[in-house]
Design a protein around this motif. Structure first.
Motif, PDB file in Angstrom:
ATOM      1  N   ALA A 219     132.575 -29.906 -27.000  1.00  0.00           N
ATOM      2  CA  ALA A 219     131.673 -29.543 -25.908  1.00  0.00           C
ATOM      3  C   ALA A 219     130.575 -30.591 -25.795  1.00  0.00           C
ATOM      4  O   ALA A 219     130.104 -31.131 -26.798  1.00  0.00           O
ATOM      5  CB  ALA A 219     131.073 -28.163 -26.162  1.00  0.00           C
ATOM      6  N   LYS A 220     130.146 -30.881 -24.569  1.00  0.00           N
ATOM      7  CA  LYS A 220     129.114 -31.893 -24.353  1.00  0.00           C
ATOM      8  C   LYS A 220     127.847 -31.576 -25.140  1.00  0.00           C
ATOM      9  O   LYS A 220     127.150 -32.477 -25.605  1.00  0.00           O
ATOM     10  CB  LYS A 220     128.795 -32.017 -22.866  1.00  0.00           C
ATOM     11  CG  LYS A 220     129.895 -32.678 -22.050  1.00  0.00           C
ATOM     12  CD  LYS A 220     129.485 -32.811 -20.595  1.00  0.00           C
ATOM     13  CE  LYS A 220     130.576 -33.472 -19.770  1.00  0.00           C
ATOM     14  NZ  LYS A 220     130.198 -33.571 -18.332  1.00  0.00           N
ATOM     15  N   ALA A 221     127.568 -30.303 -25.315  1.00  0.00           N
ATOM     16  CA  ALA A 221     126.361 -29.908 -26.044  1.00  0.00           C
ATOM     17  C   ALA A 221     126.403 -30.354 -27.497  1.00  0.00           C
ATOM     18  O   ALA A 221     125.364 -30.597 -28.115  1.00  0.00           O
ATOM     19  CB  ALA A 221     126.180 -28.393 -25.959  1.00  0.00           C
ATOM     20  N   ASN A 222     127.615 -30.461 -28.043  1.00  0.00           N
ATOM     21  CA  ASN A 222     127.763 -30.863 -29.447  1.00  0.00           C
ATOM     22  C   ASN A 222     128.088 -32.342 -29.608  1.00  0.00           C
ATOM     23  O   ASN A 222     128.269 -32.826 -30.729  1.00  0.00           O
ATOM     24  CB  ASN A 222     128.864 -30.044 -30.115  1.00  0.00           C
ATOM     25  CG  ASN A 222     128.524 -28.571 -30.192  1.00  0.00           C
ATOM     26  OD1 ASN A 222     127.358 -28.207 -30.326  1.00  0.00           O
ATOM     27  ND2 ASN A 222     129.530 -27.722 -30.083  1.00  0.00           N
ATOM     28  N   LEU A 223     128.195 -33.064 -28.481  1.00  0.00           N
ATOM     29  CA  LEU A 223     128.599 -34.466 -28.541  1.00  0.00           C
ATOM     30  C   LEU A 223     127.685 -35.337 -29.401  1.00  0.00           C
ATOM     31  O   LEU A 223     128.183 -36.165 -30.178  1.00  0.00           O
ATOM     32  CB  LEU A 223     128.707 -35.033 -27.122  1.00  0.00           C
ATOM     33  CG  LEU A 223     129.214 -36.470 -27.005  1.00  0.00           C
ATOM     34  CD1 LEU A 223     130.608 -36.602 -27.622  1.00  0.00           C
ATOM     35  CD2 LEU A 223     129.237 -36.906 -25.538  1.00  0.00           C
ATOM     36  N   PRO A 224     126.352 -35.206 -29.299  1.00  0.00           N
ATOM     37  CA  PRO A 224     125.494 -36.081 -30.130  1.00  0.00           C
ATOM     38  C   PRO A 224     125.763 -35.958 -31.625  1.00  0.00           C
ATOM     39  O   PRO A 224     125.791 -36.960 -32.347  1.00  0.00           O
ATOM     40  CB  PRO A 224     124.072 -35.607 -29.780  1.00  0.00           C
ATOM     41  CG  PRO A 224     124.194 -35.036 -28.407  1.00  0.00           C
ATOM     42  CD  PRO A 224     125.551 -34.384 -28.375  1.00  0.00           C
ATOM     43  N   GLN A 225     125.997 -34.731 -32.110  1.00  0.00           N
ATOM     44  CA  GLN A 225     126.273 -34.546 -33.540  1.00  0.00           C
ATOM     45  C   GLN A 225     127.595 -35.199 -33.934  1.00  0.00           C
ATOM     46  O   GLN A 225     127.721 -35.788 -35.011  1.00  0.00           O
ATOM     47  CB  GLN A 225     126.323 -33.049 -33.887  1.00  0.00           C
ATOM     48  CG  GLN A 225     125.011 -32.303 -33.651  1.00  0.00           C
ATOM     49  CD  GLN A 225     125.001 -31.597 -32.308  1.00  0.00           C
ATOM     50  OE1 GLN A 225     125.120 -32.254 -31.264  1.00  0.00           O
ATOM     51  NE2 GLN A 225     124.869 -30.274 -32.324  1.00  0.00           N
ATOM     52  N   VAL A 226     128.600 -35.108 -33.040  1.00  0.00           N
ATOM     53  CA  VAL A 226     129.905 -35.706 -33.320  1.00  0.00           C
ATOM     54  C   VAL A 226     129.814 -37.228 -33.295  1.00  0.00           C
ATOM     55  O   VAL A 226     130.337 -37.917 -34.181  1.00  0.00           O
ATOM     56  CB  VAL A 226     130.948 -35.204 -32.304  1.00  0.00           C
ATOM     57  CG1 VAL A 226     132.235 -36.029 -32.401  1.00  0.00           C
ATOM     58  CG2 VAL A 226     131.255 -33.733 -32.556  1.00  0.00           C
ATOM     59  N   ILE A 227     129.138 -37.767 -32.281  1.00  0.00           N
ATOM     60  CA  ILE A 227     128.998 -39.218 -32.163  1.00  0.00           C
ATOM     61  C   ILE A 227     128.310 -39.803 -33.387  1.00  0.00           C
ATOM     62  O   ILE A 227     128.658 -40.883 -33.877  1.00  0.00           O
ATOM     63  CB  ILE A 227     128.201 -39.592 -30.895  1.00  0.00           C
ATOM     64  CG1 ILE A 227     129.000 -39.224 -29.643  1.00  0.00           C
ATOM     65  CG2 ILE A 227     127.853 -41.078 -30.886  1.00  0.00           C
ATOM     66  CD1 ILE A 227     130.279 -39.986 -29.479  1.00  0.00           C
TER      67      ILE A 227
END
Length: 283
Positions: A219-227
């Motif tokens: 989900a886009k909301a979790n993208l920063p943590q994944v990146i």
């Protein structure tokens, strides 16, 4: 343009991996099982199939421009060559081993004892560095049986798994050096452009073996943590999905970090994780 020559083992523990590496570099050659020289049809290169203990001197003397050989043989033959690339296979340790029922406790217990080996130069240097005088007995092959036959008090040889030592009633006593396959080159080598091209191909294959290609949804909301968890070759690729507010992330993960990264990615919200092998990475 001069044709390069590279020497590899005709048979032995490094042969199969050396051939596999060269073929993975896109080099096309045949009949390596029945010939001492095999030309490469799509690169100006000839492959020489030699005994491993001949390879270092062939490279030093310029008979071959390059060679793939164990570091132990380079050290044993004491040749003057360039180390061009560590190859990551053929890893082993050269150890001193003693009978299971022996009373050896420290290196000083080797003083005045006899040690059988196929690597007298490496062993001699090690003993000299430790101020130990032992009787080095040169034996070609089947070194492990020497103590049982009363030919020596200990042995010095390559150990990969330790199974051969156990089957001959021996136990490891002292590590002397670690070894792996090395790409070596003649000190006065010509055609540097061709050498660099071949090394670049080898490095691309080695990098690929050390990494996994990963595609995941998040989900886009979790993208920063994944990146933050995925550096990629330069940075991860992010592709929008048909489902709004979701994206697919494409990246590579080092093999050594793989399971730890996967666990953290799932905790960060990654789903549908697909993992694929990589054939080559060219940077």
């Amino acid at each position: 343009m001069k044709t390069l020559k590279i020497a590899i083992q005709k048979s032995g523990r490094l042969n199969e991996k050396s051939v596999e590496l060269l073929k993975n570099c896109g080099l096309s050659f045949d009949n390596y099982k029945s010939s001492l020289i095999s030309p490469v049809s799509n690169f100006p290169l000839e492959i020489l199939f030699l005994r491993d203990d001949d390879i270092p001197e062939y490279v030093q003397d310029g008979i071959a421009d390059l060679g793939i050989v164990g570091e132990n043989m380079i050290q044993e033959t004491e040749v003057d060559v360039n180390y061009l690339q560590r190859l990551g296979f053929g890893k082993c340790t050269l150890k001193i081993a003693v009978p299971n029922n022996s009373n050896f406790q420290t290196l000083t217990d080797l003083q005045g004892k006899s040690i059988a080996t196929s690597y007298p130069a490496i062993l001699g240097k090690f003993l000299k560095e430790n101020n130990i005088q032992s009787d080095i007995r040169m034996i070609s092959g089947s070194v492990e049986i020497s103590p049982g036959l009363g030919l020596s008090d200990a042995i010095f040889d390559i150990v990969s798994t330790g199974g051969t030592l156990k089957s001959n009633g021996l136990k490891p006593f002292a590590d002397v050096m670690s070894s792996e396959a090395i790409l070596i080159g003649n000190k006065n080598i010509e055609n540097q452009d061709l050498i660099e091209e071949l090394i670049a191909r080898i490095q691309s294959v080695l990098r690929a073996k050390e990494t996994k290609y990963v595609v995941l949804n998040v989900a886009k909301a979790n993208l920063p943590q994944v990146i933050e968890l995925l550096p990629g070759v330069k940075s991860p690729s992010v592709v929008p999905l048909a489902e709004e507010d979701w994206v697919a992330v494409h990246t590579v993960i080092p093999e050594r970090d793989f399971w730890d990264k996967i666990s953290k990615l799932k905790q960060a919200g990654a789903q549908g994780i697909v993992v694929m092998p990589i054939e080559k990475i060219i940077v």
